[in-house]
Write a protein that holds these residues in place. Structure first.
Motif, mmCIF file in Angstrom:
data_model
loop_
_atom_site.group_PDB
_atom_site.id
_atom_site.type_symbol
_atom_site.label_atom_id
_atom_site.label_comp_id
_atom_site.label_asym_id
_atom_site.label_seq_id
_atom_site.Cartn_x
_atom_site.Cartn_y
_atom_site.Cartn_z
ATOM 1 N N LYS A 105 0.835 -1.212 0.000
ATOM 2 C CA LYS A 105 0.000 0.000 0.000
ATOM 3 C C LYS A 105 0.867 1.258 0.000
ATOM 4 N N ALA A 106 1.938 1.242 0.768
ATOM 5 C CA ALA A 106 2.816 2.417 0.830
ATOM 6 C C ALA A 106 3.464 2.689 -0.529
ATOM 7 N N ALA A 107 3.867 1.626 -1.223
ATOM 8 C CA ALA A 107 4.482 1.789 -2.547
ATOM 9 C C ALA A 107 3.474 2.355 -3.546
ATOM 10 N N LEU A 108 2.245 1.878 -3.480
ATOM 11 C CA LEU A 108 1.204 2.387 -4.374
ATOM 12 C C LEU A 108 0.883 3.848 -4.059
ATOM 13 N N ASP A 109 0.773 4.157 -2.775
ATOM 14 C CA ASP A 109 0.502 5.555 -2.390
ATOM 15 C C ASP A 109 1.607 6.482 -2.878
ATOM 16 N N SER A 110 2.840 6.014 -2.749
ATOM 17 C CA SER A 110 3.972 6.836 -3.148
ATOM 18 C C SER A 110 3.930 7.185 -4.631
ATOM 19 N N SER A 111 3.444 6.249 -5.452
ATOM 20 C CA SER A 111 3.441 6.459 -6.902
ATOM 21 C C SER A 111 2.149 7.074 -7.432
ATOM 22 N N TYR A 112 1.011 6.803 -6.740
ATOM 23 C CA TYR A 112 -0.271 7.171 -7.350
ATOM 24 C C TYR A 112 -1.173 8.045 -6.485
ATOM 25 N N SER A 113 -0.666 8.546 -5.358
ATOM 26 C CA SER A 113 -1.518 9.380 -4.510
ATOM 27 C C SER A 113 -1.939 10.669 -5.211
ATOM 28 N N TYR A 114 -1.167 11.104 -6.225
ATOM 29 C CA TYR A 114 -1.517 12.353 -6.927
ATOM 30 C C TYR A 114 -2.868 12.243 -7.635
ATOM 31 N N LEU A 115 -3.351 10.997 -7.844
ATOM 32 C CA LEU A 115 -4.654 10.831 -8.496
ATOM 33 C C LEU A 115 -5.778 11.375 -7.625
ATOM 34 N N GLY A 116 -5.494 11.569 -6.329
ATOM 35 C CA GLY A 116 -6.500 12.120 -5.426
ATOM 36 C C GLY A 116 -6.601 13.623 -5.509
ATOM 37 N N GLY A 117 -5.834 14.250 -6.391
ATOM 38 C CA GLY A 117 -5.905 15.704 -6.545
ATOM 39 C C GLY A 117 -5.479 16.397 -5.269
ATOM 40 N N ASN A 118 -6.279 17.381 -4.835
ATOM 41 C CA ASN A 118 -5.941 18.158 -3.644
ATOM 42 C C ASN A 118 -6.153 17.379 -2.353
ATOM 43 N N ALA A 119 -6.806 16.219 -2.476
ATOM 44 C CA ALA A 119 -7.094 15.441 -1.261
ATOM 45 C C ALA A 119 -5.835 14.830 -0.661
ATOM 46 N N PHE A 120 -4.785 14.669 -1.470
ATOM 47 C CA PHE A 120 -3.538 14.077 -0.987
ATOM 48 C C PHE A 120 -2.369 14.996 -1.335
ATOM 49 N N GLY A 121 -1.438 15.075 -0.409
ATOM 50 C CA GLY A 121 -0.245 15.870 -0.669
ATOM 51 C C GLY A 121 0.939 15.249 0.036
ATOM 52 N N ARG A 122 2.017 15.991 0.176
ATOM 53 C CA ARG A 122 3.208 15.494 0.875
ATOM 54 C C ARG A 122 3.658 16.519 1.904
ATOM 55 N N ASP A 123 4.170 16.019 3.026
ATOM 56 C CA ASP A 123 4.704 16.950 4.021
ATOM 57 C C ASP A 123 6.154 17.285 3.673
ATOM 58 N N LYS A 124 6.830 17.999 4.554
ATOM 59 C CA LYS A 124 8.197 18.445 4.268
ATOM 60 C C LYS A 124 9.177 17.287 4.095
ATOM 61 N N ARG A 125 8.841 16.169 4.656
ATOM 62 C CA ARG A 125 9.716 14.998 4.535
ATOM 63 C C ARG A 125 9.323 14.113 3.346
ATOM 64 N N GLY A 126 8.306 14.556 2.613
ATOM 65 C CA GLY A 126 7.893 13.790 1.438
ATOM 66 C C GLY A 126 6.898 12.701 1.728
ATOM 67 N N ARG A 127 6.388 12.640 2.970
ATOM 68 C CA ARG A 127 5.425 11.605 3.305
ATOM 69 C C ARG A 127 4.028 11.993 2.828
ATOM 70 N N ILE A 128 3.224 10.971 2.446
ATOM 71 C CA ILE A 128 1.874 11.210 1.949
ATOM 72 C C ILE A 128 0.990 11.699 3.090
ATOM 73 N N THR A 129 0.220 12.771 2.837
ATOM 74 C CA THR A 129 -0.726 13.287 3.828
ATOM 75 C C THR A 129 -2.089 13.458 3.171
ATOM 76 N N LYS A 130 -3.131 13.557 4.008
ATOM 77 C CA LYS A 130 -4.485 13.761 3.516
ATOM 78 C C LYS A 130 -5.006 15.122 3.961
ATOM 79 N N ASP A 131 -5.675 15.805 3.059
ATOM 80 C CA ASP A 131 -6.367 17.042 3.376
ATOM 81 C C ASP A 131 -7.835 16.679 3.567
ATOM 82 N N ASP A 132 -8.316 16.695 4.833
ATOM 83 C CA ASP A 132 -9.663 16.192 5.120
ATOM 84 C C ASP A 132 -10.746 16.960 4.387
ATOM 85 N N ALA A 133 -10.622 18.273 4.286
ATOM 86 C CA ALA A 133 -11.648 19.070 3.603
ATOM 87 C C ALA A 133 -11.691 18.732 2.116
#
Length: 395
Positions: free
Chosen positions: A338-366
């Motif tokens: 799951k982590a490997a998939l998120d790393s490559s394809y989380s951008y498909l979530g548009g603004n709902a997913f982003g990365r923090d300063k360390r490059g980790r996947i984060t979620k924007d709840d709104a």
């Protein structure tokens, strides 16, 4: 140490994600994303089903989620039944877990939609109804046969206890000589009493006086085992109930027994009959449970294929250009998949997913709420929402 349970991840991604839009190259790209040490990526072909309205698709997504939960429950119960038939032996139970005459893992790895049984040109709602009814039938059949087997097993255990228990519980038919009993008397009655071995002296000292009209010196030792001594003692009938109650108060066990000619042979015949019945019903239960495993897993796989299709249409829209894959892994490694998939394809979530300063996947709840609404999902799915179509199965 128990083996790590097999786990499978079903993934669907839009072909536009990949450079060429070719399904095979898309699968190759997925294989590159997921390390072979963490899981094997295999094609999971999903037909192009008939698509209705958007509202219908949203309702079908909800129906399929409920049906998926039902499938998981039935498969789990059937697996428990197999283990129970083999007295908890997981290895023997696993040998019976075949789907369409293939090991379960092989069936899932080589899954193809059964177009003869579930015609792909039928509406999705109709296919859901068919799968729902089939699952309910399997559940009821296995449950009914297993309840029958448990009843026969209980009856056999009760008969065996009569043969092998102590003198307080076992059948007295092969033990008691009928000549010891007062029979056909208008006034007298012989009682059989199981006395704990450590209470023998107390019994012999007091049995004549615990109730009125106990025949003096009438107590005879009939049999003895490691825990109890069986005595026969005679009283007048009108005080029998009081005598038995006083025995219980002294922690002596009155045994109900009536001599029946041929009773010993009849008990053995009954034990033999129920033993044969238990073996017969065990075989029937095994065959039906084995079939139940095959059918329920097969139905579950088809339900998951429908889920992938419906969710892919809701997520990625038309035309139907997506690639679906099965990732074979285990319960420990699925998080890395799951982590490997998120790393490559989380951008498909548009603004709902982003990365923090360390490059980790984060979620924007709104933003996530907005994306889920667009995909036709409710707030209850928030914790399970991913930027792409993703489901897990554990078997």
């Amino acid at each position: 140490m128990a083996p790590t349970p097999a786990k499978y991840a079903l993934v669907s991604l839009p072909l536009s994600t990949f450079d060429t839009g070719d399904k095979q190259e898309a699968l190759d790209s997925l294989k590159a994303t997921i390390s072979p040490e963490n899981g094997n990526v295999l094609p999971f072909p999903v037909p192009n089903f008939k698509i209705g309205t958007l509202d219908a698709l949203v309702q079908q997504a909800d129906d399929l989620a409920k049906l998926n939960t039902a499938c998981e429950g039935v498969v789990s119960k059937v697996g428990d039944s197999l283990r129970s038939l083999y007295e908890g032996n997981e290895d023997k139970a696993s040998e019976q877990k075949m789907v369409n005459d293939k090991p379960t893992d092989q069936y899932l790895r080589s899954f193809t939609w059964n177009k003869v049984r579930y015609r792909a040109d039928r509406p999705v709602g109709e296919l859901i109804d068919i799968l729902t009814k089939e699952l309910a039938t399997i559940d009821n059949d296995v449950k009914s046969k297993f309840n029958q087997y448990n009843q026969v097993k209980t009856n056999l255990a009760a008969l065996q206890r009569k043969q092998t228990g102590n003198l307080a519980t076992k059948s007295l038919t092969p033990i008691v000589n009928p000549s010891l009993l007062v029979q056909d008397s208008e006034y007298l009655e012989t009682h059989l009493v199981a006395v704990p071995t450590n209470l023998k002296k107390e019994y012999l000292k007091s049995y004549e006086t615990i109730s009125p009209m106990v025949v003096p010196r009438s107590s005879i030792q009939v049999a003895q085992d490691d825990e109890f001594i069986l005595f026969a003692v005679t009283t007048f009938k009108k005080h029998s109930a009081e005598f038995q109650q006083k025995c219980r108060e002294h922690k002596w066990t009155p045994r109900q027994y009536k001599y029946v000619e041929g009773g010993k042979e009849e008990e053995q015949r009954e034990l033999d009959r129920v033993t044969r019945e238990e073996k017969k019903v065990w075989g029937e239960a095994l065959r039906l449970t084995r079939t139940g495993w095959s059918e329920s897993v097969m139905i579950w796989a088809h339900v998951m294929a429908l889920r992938v299709f419906v969710e892919s249409v809701l997520r990625y829209g038309l035309p139907l250009e997506f690639v679906s894959a099965l990732v074979s892994t285990n319960a420990k490694l699925v998080k890395k998949v799951k982590a490997a998939l998120d790393s490559s394809y989380s951008y498909l979530g548009g603004n709902a997913f982003g990365r923090d300063k360390r490059g980790r996947i984060t979620k924007d709840d709104a933003a996530l709420t907005s994306e889920m609404a667009a995909a036709g999902l409710g707030h209850a799915d928030a914790n399970e929402y991913t930027a792409y179509v993703y489901y897990e199965i554990e078997l």
